[in-house]
Design an enzyme around this catalytic site. Sequence first.
Site, mmCIF file in Angstrom:
data_model
loop_
_atom_site.group_PDB
_atom_site.id
_atom_site.type_symbol
_atom_site.label_atom_id
_atom_site.label_comp_id
_atom_site.label_asym_id
_atom_site.label_seq_id
_atom_site.Cartn_x
_atom_site.Cartn_y
_atom_site.Cartn_z
ATOM 1 N N HIS A 47 52.249 -54.488 -92.003
ATOM 2 C CA HIS A 47 51.797 -52.888 -93.303
ATOM 3 C C HIS A 47 51.873 -51.919 -92.575
ATOM 4 O O HIS A 47 50.705 -52.056 -91.612
ATOM 5 C CB HIS A 47 50.927 -53.021 -94.446
ATOM 6 N N GLU A 74 57.105 -52.504 -92.435
ATOM 7 C CA GLU A 74 56.388 -51.565 -92.985
ATOM 8 C C GLU A 74 55.997 -50.156 -93.384
ATOM 9 O O GLU A 74 55.262 -50.384 -91.842
ATOM 10 C CB GLU A 74 55.290 -52.197 -94.750
ATOM 11 N N ASP A 76 56.529 -45.597 -94.065
ATOM 12 C CA ASP A 76 55.440 -44.275 -95.293
ATOM 13 C C ASP A 76 56.507 -42.955 -94.608
ATOM 14 O O ASP A 76 56.709 -43.331 -92.981
ATOM 15 C CB ASP A 76 54.545 -44.185 -95.510
ATOM 16 N N HIS A 89 51.777 -42.285 -93.390
ATOM 17 C CA HIS A 89 51.404 -42.434 -94.327
ATOM 18 C C HIS A 89 50.566 -41.196 -95.274
ATOM 19 O O HIS A 89 51.410 -40.794 -96.552
ATOM 20 C CB HIS A 89 49.924 -43.270 -94.636
ATOM 21 N N GLU A 155 58.285 -46.498 -97.617
ATOM 22 C CA GLU A 155 57.923 -45.832 -99.248
ATOM 23 C C GLU A 155 58.591 -44.421 -98.404
ATOM 24 O O GLU A 155 57.651 -43.895 -97.714
ATOM 25 C CB GLU A 155 56.813 -46.058 -98.845
#
Length: 303
Positions: A47, A74, A76, A89, A155
């Site tokens: 993450h 992962e 963003d 993020h 994301e």
Amino acid sequence: MLRVARFLLVPLLLIAIALLVLSQTSRPATPPKVLTSLGDRPLVIAHRGGKGLWPENSLFAFERATALGVDMLEMDLHLSADGELVVIHDSTLDRTTNGQGPVAALDLDQLQALDAGYRWTADGGQSYPYRGQGVRIPTFDEVLARFPTTPKVIEIKVPDAGMEARLCDALTTHDQLDRVIVGSFYERSLQLFREQCPAVATSAGPGSVRLLVALNLLGLSSVLSPSYQALQIPERHSGLTVASERLMRTAQARGLNVQLWTINEQPVMRRLLDQGAQGLITDYPDRALQLLGRSTRISALGD
């Protein structure tokens, strides 16, 4: 009374016929290459690159997580003022850098002049070991170039800003259409991205998750033909259990890969894996790897 019964019977009969047709014509999702290439073992997904271990969403974190042996990274995405995809993020700079204000207010040169390791601490603020160490906000192109074969979860953080097209272009340019799963909390962004980049795997948006939960509760999940390939959900939301064992079985029957976030404690990891979770999105990928009996190779990582 009889007339009322007849009045209700017709729509109910039509609904039953529609559900029968849907159940006969629905199709489960086809597992994407990005997941089939990883095999059947539970996936460890770092993450934000493993934000409990290193400064999040940085090349440094992604390098360390990759060296650790994770299955996926992962991250963003936001847009700079000059339209560059940057990996961060928050919509603002204050929490993770020595800058302030919106990410979108600064151009790429200004963003990359900031210290992205400035706020990271593992001891509640007693020390900040990554300050002044050259950790900066990376561009998405830099991440794709540095980790061309590493599977990624991406994301989309900003809707209605043209990010979907830029993301598709970047993945196409770097020949990584089959190396990523794209998700977002914005259904319209996901729909637009799927239209523009149909070869790329996506995860369920919040509306799709709610629909799956409802169909599962009603025993009607067989009518679902998912437009996505992964189900990325928390264990609980607003005090309610989302990732029930029944839901995970249902999702897998519809061809979905079930990945749970953000799971940081080993007893919870073990329980969710036993219930059917296929991936753990975690701030501490070393803990998940250890739990699974996989070498973390952490001793090989220098300072």
